[in-house]
Design a protein around this motif. Sequence first.
Motif, mmCIF file in Angstrom:
data_model
loop_
_atom_site.group_PDB
_atom_site.id
_atom_site.type_symbol
_atom_site.label_atom_id
_atom_site.label_comp_id
_atom_site.label_asym_id
_atom_site.label_seq_id
_atom_site.Cartn_x
_atom_site.Cartn_y
_atom_site.Cartn_z
ATOM 1 N N VAL A 35 -58.339 -5.512 49.203
ATOM 2 C CA VAL A 35 -58.651 -6.067 50.485
ATOM 3 C C VAL A 35 -57.688 -7.232 50.603
ATOM 4 C CG1 VAL A 35 -60.094 -7.229 52.331
ATOM 5 C CG2 VAL A 35 -61.004 -5.209 51.095
ATOM 6 N N ILE A 36 -56.998 -7.548 51.596
ATOM 7 C CA ILE A 36 -56.026 -8.618 51.682
ATOM 8 C C ILE A 36 -56.442 -9.472 52.891
ATOM 9 C CG2 ILE A 36 -53.416 -8.949 52.108
ATOM 10 C CD1 ILE A 36 -52.910 -5.967 51.410
ATOM 11 N N PRO A 37 -56.800 -10.507 52.542
ATOM 12 C CA PRO A 37 -57.276 -11.443 53.566
ATOM 13 C C PRO A 37 -56.282 -11.984 54.540
ATOM 14 C CG PRO A 37 -57.355 -12.651 51.585
ATOM 15 C CD PRO A 37 -56.908 -11.201 51.186
ATOM 16 N N PRO A 38 -56.570 -12.301 56.081
ATOM 17 C CA PRO A 38 -55.522 -12.711 56.727
ATOM 18 C C PRO A 38 -55.277 -14.078 56.705
ATOM 19 C CG PRO A 38 -57.711 -12.529 57.794
ATOM 20 C CD PRO A 38 -57.770 -12.160 56.608
ATOM 21 N N SER A 60 -57.622 -9.984 61.289
ATOM 22 C CA SER A 60 -58.351 -8.830 60.484
ATOM 23 C C SER A 60 -57.531 -8.638 59.074
ATOM 24 C CB SER A 60 -58.304 -7.474 61.370
ATOM 25 O OG SER A 60 -56.674 -7.139 61.487
ATOM 26 N N ASN A 61 -58.478 -8.249 58.337
ATOM 27 C CA ASN A 61 -58.095 -7.598 56.751
ATOM 28 C C ASN A 61 -57.174 -6.621 56.917
ATOM 29 O OD1 ASN A 61 -59.889 -9.597 55.513
ATOM 30 N ND2 ASN A 61 -61.533 -7.969 55.591
ATOM 31 N N VAL A 63 -55.467 -3.836 53.766
ATOM 32 C CA VAL A 63 -55.928 -2.982 52.843
ATOM 33 C C VAL A 63 -54.835 -2.305 51.958
ATOM 34 C CG1 VAL A 63 -58.322 -2.661 53.465
ATOM 35 C CG2 VAL A 63 -56.387 -0.946 53.927
ATOM 36 N N PRO A 90 -52.441 -7.488 56.587
ATOM 37 C CA PRO A 90 -53.406 -8.249 57.359
ATOM 38 C C PRO A 90 -52.908 -8.694 58.748
ATOM 39 C CG PRO A 90 -52.866 -9.676 55.750
ATOM 40 C CD PRO A 90 -52.250 -8.174 55.493
ATOM 41 N N ASP A 92 -52.879 -11.993 61.109
ATOM 42 C CA ASP A 92 -53.443 -13.272 60.978
ATOM 43 C C ASP A 92 -53.985 -14.030 62.124
ATOM 44 O OD1 ASP A 92 -51.861 -13.702 58.664
ATOM 45 O OD2 ASP A 92 -50.143 -14.529 59.494
#
Length: 126
Positions: A35-38, A60-61, A63, A90, A92
């Motif tokens: 999962v790649i955070p914003p 939003s995240n 992936v 993601p 931002d």
Amino acid sequence: MAIISQIKGSRLTIAIYGSPSDKKIVKIYTSQSKVIPPGVQVVEDSSLPVGARKVVEKGSNGVSVTVYRTITFPNGKTVTEVVSRDRYLPQDMVVAVGVSRRGVGQDKEGSVVVRPADGSSQLGSE
């Protein structure tokens, strides 16, 4: 297995024939590996009082996903292969931060006071 094609006028017909012994079972599945955070983008907004913050876009995240294909042959042999590795970036979060001093003042102790929209210097009578 046989492939037969036929053209009649402007129509092309293709037929594929095979036996039950040619039958394979194919399954497609995905695996989310990360999962790649914003991130957060901060923009100045002159319509907001100094220091006020307002979320403009939630964000939003993202992936990372791997897509696999598993083929099971009639003899029981199974083969698994990677079809693709994809990364969905993601979106931002966007936060507006106030920079306007309009409608904002300070009282004698130095606390920030928001003035009414009519421009009066008092917040109301008690």
